[in-house]
Enzyme design. Structure first.
Site, short mmCIF file in Angstrom:
data_model
loop_
_atom_site.label_atom_id
_atom_site.label_comp_id
_atom_site.label_asym_id
_atom_site.label_seq_id
_atom_site.Cartn_x
_atom_site.Cartn_y
_atom_site.Cartn_z
N GLY A 126 2.06 -8.17 25.02
CA GLY A 126 2.26 -7.00 25.87
C GLY A 126 3.53 -6.24 25.52
O GLY A 126 4.03 -6.28 24.39
N SER A 127 4.09 -5.58 26.52
CA SER A 127 5.14 -4.58 26.28
C SER A 127 6.45 -5.12 25.74
O SER A 127 7.29 -4.34 25.26
CB SER A 127 5.41 -3.79 27.57
OG SER A 127 4.31 -2.96 27.86
#
Length: 718
Positions: A326-327
């Site tokens: 993810g981020s």
């Protein structure tokens, strides 16, 4: 007439003739067999062999006794030299019930007083007197055992039971591994066990460092060979052949027990609060790559076996599991475009959504923030912004940077079973989403290795958990030096990335404001990754991997802390602030240890000493001198685990939990804080339900009761 008389005479003589012939035949056969035996015996006497077997060797073997001299398995130590895993001997108790079991003088060797045996054993085993008595009343059994309650007993407990001279009660000894800290980087340290399906009692590593370095730790057994008579005495003029055992080497780790124990306490608390499918947390020194603390959930207690029943109990999530991060991956995509000289921080883009290769990518805030500069894409964690940045950088250039950061390769950190990771890079959509951490699979150790480059001025350090190996025979020390594996970006680039990570914490629009620590310079990136399923990404508020990475002090990071939480079942929000209850106290504690103590001069402090293995009496004397409060948990007289671990800085009058051998007993927790109760829960492996706020007022299990008698212990704070 004479003819017939003669015929009758001949018929009378025929039986005598037949007997003479028969006797002669038998005699001849006996003579032949006799000479065959003589020939056979002569052959055996001359050649000393029969059926290709050497009779001299067989005779010698009949009187020869071979004894295996067990090699001591090497000890695993933490960074301060405190034992984390070491050899010991445990005992299992059993009772003989068969009334035919008597000695030559007809002395009864079976259990004669079941009530007495049940009463005494219940004082030392985590099993009620009623259950022990029921076991002793088993019909048609030669002997009975007492399950897990009757296993892994210490020498002290064995001696106490033996002192009662109970008829029919006996013990078996088994080599075992002692893990005095209980839940303590359990998957990374691993487990060593004796084979369960054979008579071989040699300990063998079955997971973690115990498995990966089994050959180094095991050493080599020796032997002793003696010729003796039927009474067991050594034969005259015979020589004893002796080959000494070679003990295993000792392994020293980079783990800091003070930080590790605190991390385990925080992880247990968060696990109870959110009930995630899994969690990981790693604290690293980015200058060296040394792992200072590492933990995961689910986990297990290698000393008690608690936790082995869970589905993923045997998997080291830090190395064996790959996942889409993810981020937090934006740390690397931002570093790559800055380092390539293509980053346009002041240019604007339209946030909210973007379509790439027929696939629409949304920001987590689906309506976006309008037209914003690229400098806000990172602190706002805008997926759309990073799709644009990946396109500016170029697919080939981005893939090249992924390889420069050493993704898609195992880190060889010293832990076994590392996965390599993978990336989907076929279509334009696949290529773009990797910039915000989807479509690429990584391991926790790969992420830690990459983060070290950002925190260490571009120098990427290999994750390291083993610091040295000491040969027990020669004393030779093999030291594992910090190893730089790459320099994917410049120091100038890393400063700009850390500045952007500061914005995540300090800007009002940053996604990591919950991770701000008063008085500390913190750089953070949060992540909320979707989880891939068989039919695309899973939906639902809890089907995410929440994560946060932080570096402190941001101006010159001494620590990198990375935490992940997968699919929490009890969750109120879908952002990554859920991890702040681990991040903030853990980073605060680490920074406090690295600085000169900030304790007020009016408060006296003490350094926790190693008490595991000491008698309870001596341990209490040591703690009394240090003005600390000893809390005994258990009926034994020897300390097997302690909390806090040795080396921890404590304030005067702080509680020290001493888990002893024997049955675990519930202490009086009146006035205890929640943190003390959590330490008790971690140390004992029991489940506590803590309600209210303040300090402990009531407890569902009375003081001095056996903890095994309750599945859940409720403590009310007030």
């Amino acid at each position: 007439m004479k003819f017939f008389q003669k015929e009758r005479l001949l018929n009378k003589e025929n039986p005598r003739v037949s007997r003479r012939y028969l006797g002669a035949t038998f005699f001849g056969i006996i003579i032949v067999v006799f000479f065959i035996f003589i020939g056979r015996f002569s052959y055996i006497a001359i050649h000393g062999q029969i059926n290709n077997n050497n009779l001299s060797q067989k005779t010698a073997a009949l009187y020869r006794k071979d004894t295996v001299i067990k090699a001591k398995r090497g000890t695993i130590y933490d960074a301060s030299g405190n034992a984390i895993a070491e050899d010991t001997t445990t005992y299992s108790v059993y009772a003989v019930l068969d009334k035919k079991y008597v000695n030559a003088k007809h002395k009864k060797l079976y259990v004669t007083d079941k009530q007495k045996v049940a009463k005494l054993l219940s004082a030392y085993l985590p099993m009620s007197q009623a259950k022990i008595l029921k076991t002793l009343q088993t019909k048609n059994a030669f002997q009975v055992e007492f399950g897990t309650a009757g296993k892994n007993l210490s020498l002290a407990i064995k001696q106490k039971i033996e002192a009662a001279h109970l008829s029919g009660v006996y013990f078996t000894a088994t080599p075992a591994r002692l893990y005095p800290n209980g839940i303590f980087a359990s998957h990374q340290i691993g487990l060593a066990q004796a084979a369960s399906n054979s008579t071989d009692t040699t300990l063998k590593g079955v997971m973690g460092i115990e498995q990966g370095y089994n050959t180094i730790l095991s050493g080599k057994n020796g032997s002793k060979q003696v010729d003796q008579d039927s009474y067991g005495y050594q034969l005259p003029d015979s020589k004893t052949k002796y080959k000494a055992a070679k003990n295993g080497s000792d392994i020293y780790l980079t783990l800091d027990s003070r930080l590790q124990s605190y991390l385990e306490t925080l992880m247990t608390k968060e696990q109870k609060k959110f009930n995630p499918k899994s969690m990981t947390a790693v604290l690293m020194n980015p200058k060296t790559g040394q792992i200072l603390a590492a933990s995961q959930r689910p986990t297990f207690n290698p000393q008690t076996g608690a936790g082995f029943g869970s589905a993923n109990a045997w998997r080291d999530i830090l190395t064996e599991d790959s996942y889409e991060p993810g981020s937090v991956m934006k740390v690397f995509s931002l570093a790559s475009i800055i380092n390539a000289g293509k980053y346009p921080p002041n240019a604007y883009y339209q946030s909210g959504k973007i379509t790439v290769g027929g696939v629409t990518v949304h920001d987590w805030n689906t309506t976006g923030w309008g037209s914003i500069p690229y400098s806000q894409a990172f602190p706002r964690s805008s997926n759309v912004g990073f799709v644009h940045l990946e396109q500016i950088l170029g697919h080939k250039k981005w893939l090249a940077y992924l390889k420069k950061f050493k993704f898609l390769k195992a880190t060889h950190s010293g832990l076994p079973g590392e996965a390599s990771g993978s990336v989907q890079f076929g279509s334009a959509a696949d290529q773009s989403i990797t910039a915000f951490g989807q479509g690429i699979n990584v391991t926790v150790m790969q992420m830690m290795q990459g983060f070290s480059a950002i925190a260490n001025g571009g120098k990427e350090m290999k994750p390291q958990i083993i610091s040295k190996v000491v040969n027990s025979q020669t004393g030779k020390t093999t030291t594992y030096q910090p190893q730089q594996v790459a320099k994917p970006v410049t120091k100038k680039t890393t400063k700009k990335v850390i500045s952007a990570m500061r914005d995540v914490v300090n800007k009002k629009y940053g996604t990591g404001t919950a991770y701000k620590i008063k008085g500390q310079d913190i750089a953070v990136k949060t992540g909320t990754a979707q989880i891939s399923g068989s039919n695309g990404y899973l939906t639902g508020s809890n089907n995410y991997i929440f994560s946060v990475v932080g570096m402190a002090p941001a101006s010159n990071p001494k620590y990198v802390l990375y935490i992940t939480m997968k699919q929490p079942q009890n969750i109120q929000s879908t952002d990554a602030t859920n991890l702040s209850d681990i991040f903030k106290p853990m980073m605060t504690r680490a920074l406090a240890y690295s600085n000169v103590t900030t304790t007020s001069s009016t408060e006296s402090t003490a350094t926790m000493k190693k008490l595991s293995g000491e008698s309870v009496t001596k341990a209490k004397q040591v703690l009394d001198k240090q003005k600390l409060k000893p809390i005994q948990i258990g009926t034994g007289n020897t300390v097997v685990q302690q909390s806090p671990v040795s080396g921890t800085q404590l304030l005067s009058n702080q509680r020290v939990l001493l888990l002893t051998n024997g049955a675990m007993t519930m202490p009086d927790v009146s006035g205890w804080s929640k943190s003390d109760l959590l330490r008790l829960e971690q140390l004992t492996g029991k489940t506590f339900k803590i309600t209210g706020t303040g300090y402990a007022k009531t407890q569902s299990l009375p003081a001095n009761s056996l903890m095994n008698s309750a599945k859940t212990i409720t403590v009310t704070l007030e």
